[in-house]
Motif scaffolding. Structure first.
Motif, PDB file in Angstrom:
ATOM      1  N   ARG A  49       0.834  -1.208   0.000  1.00 42.34           N
ATOM      2  CA  ARG A  49       0.000   0.000   0.000  1.00 42.34           C
ATOM      3  C   ARG A  49       0.863   1.251   0.000  1.00 42.34           C
ATOM      4  N   ARG A  50       1.909   1.265   0.832  1.00 42.42           N
ATOM      5  CA  ARG A  50       2.791   2.434   0.914  1.00 42.42           C
ATOM      6  C   ARG A  50       3.462   2.701  -0.429  1.00 42.42           C
ATOM      7  N   ASP A  52       2.405   1.726  -3.465  1.00 46.21           N
ATOM      8  CA  ASP A  52       1.373   2.157  -4.424  1.00 46.21           C
ATOM      9  C   ASP A  52       1.023   3.628  -4.229  1.00 46.21           C
ATOM     10  N   GLU A  53       0.841   4.037  -2.980  1.00 48.36           N
ATOM     11  CA  GLU A  53       0.500   5.439  -2.693  1.00 48.36           C
ATOM     12  C   GLU A  53       1.650   6.379  -3.058  1.00 48.36           C
ATOM     13  N   GLU A  57       1.483   9.416  -5.745  1.00 47.80           N
ATOM     14  CA  GLU A  57       1.841  10.790  -5.372  1.00 47.80           C
ATOM     15  C   GLU A  57       2.917  11.344  -6.301  1.00 47.80           C
TER      16      GLU A  57
END
Length: 195
Positions: A49-50, A52-53, A57
């Protein structure tokens, strides 16, 4: 009677040049490495998740830079650093399995080794779906140590155990990765116009 001369006929220069040209091209064709395909497995959903985010960004920042005619903002620089950190964390908790394409005769032999049953053949199977996947995974798997040297990898028994113990989607992904290595195409064609 003229004296005999022991002269070897000299081939035409154009033929010699053409032969050397083909020899160089053939050497390059023979030296090509077989294509590889890597499956990345990450059980740490937070690390995924980190990453992907962070990638999203960074994409947002680069778009903002483009829209505002900026080359590289400080915000984009921070986003790039976050992607690097998130990627390093993701890599640390992930496992990679790499598969290499098999030469055609080896793949053909593997398929022949695991023919479908009559019922499977009637269903359209080209091989036995119960036994072929583990064999392909083991044959195509390539394992390297920390120095890049090829070392012993997965056996058919290891592959079958993973296929049997993983959820169906992940088992399918494992076989698909080994099969995808066999399907990689690194060629293109040039269509010549009518002249």
């Amino acid at each position: 009677m003229p004296a005999e001369t022991n002269t070897t006929p000299v081939p035409p220069a154009a033929a010699v040049a053409a032969d050397a040209h083909w020899a160089r091209k053939l050497a390059r064709l023979r030296a090509r490495q077989l294509p590889e395909y890597t499956l990345v497995i990450c059980d740490d959903q937070e690390a995924k998740r980190r990453l992907d985010e962070a990638v999203l960004e960074l994409t947002r920042c680069r778009m903002a830079d483009a829209e505002n005619s900026r080359k590289h903002s400080e915000e984009t620089q921070r986003a790039e650093e976050e992607v690097e950190d998130a990627q390093a964390d993701f890599d640390a908790v992930s496992v990679e399995l790499t598969f290499r394409a098999l030469p055609r005769p080896i793949l053909d032999g593997l398929i022949k080794r695991f023919p479908p049953t009559e019922a499977q053949a009637e269903d359209g199977d080209a091989w036995n779906p119960e036994t072929f996947p583990a064999a392909l995974i083991a044959a195509a798997h390539i394992e390297r140590d920390d120095y890049g040297n090829t070392v012993e990898g997965m056996s058919e028994q290891d592959a079958q155990q993973l296929l049997d113990s993983w959820p169906v989607a992940e088992s399918n992904a494992l076989f698909a990765a080994a099969w995808q290595a066999q399907q990689i195409v690194r060629t293109s064609t040039v269509e010549l116009g009518k002249g």
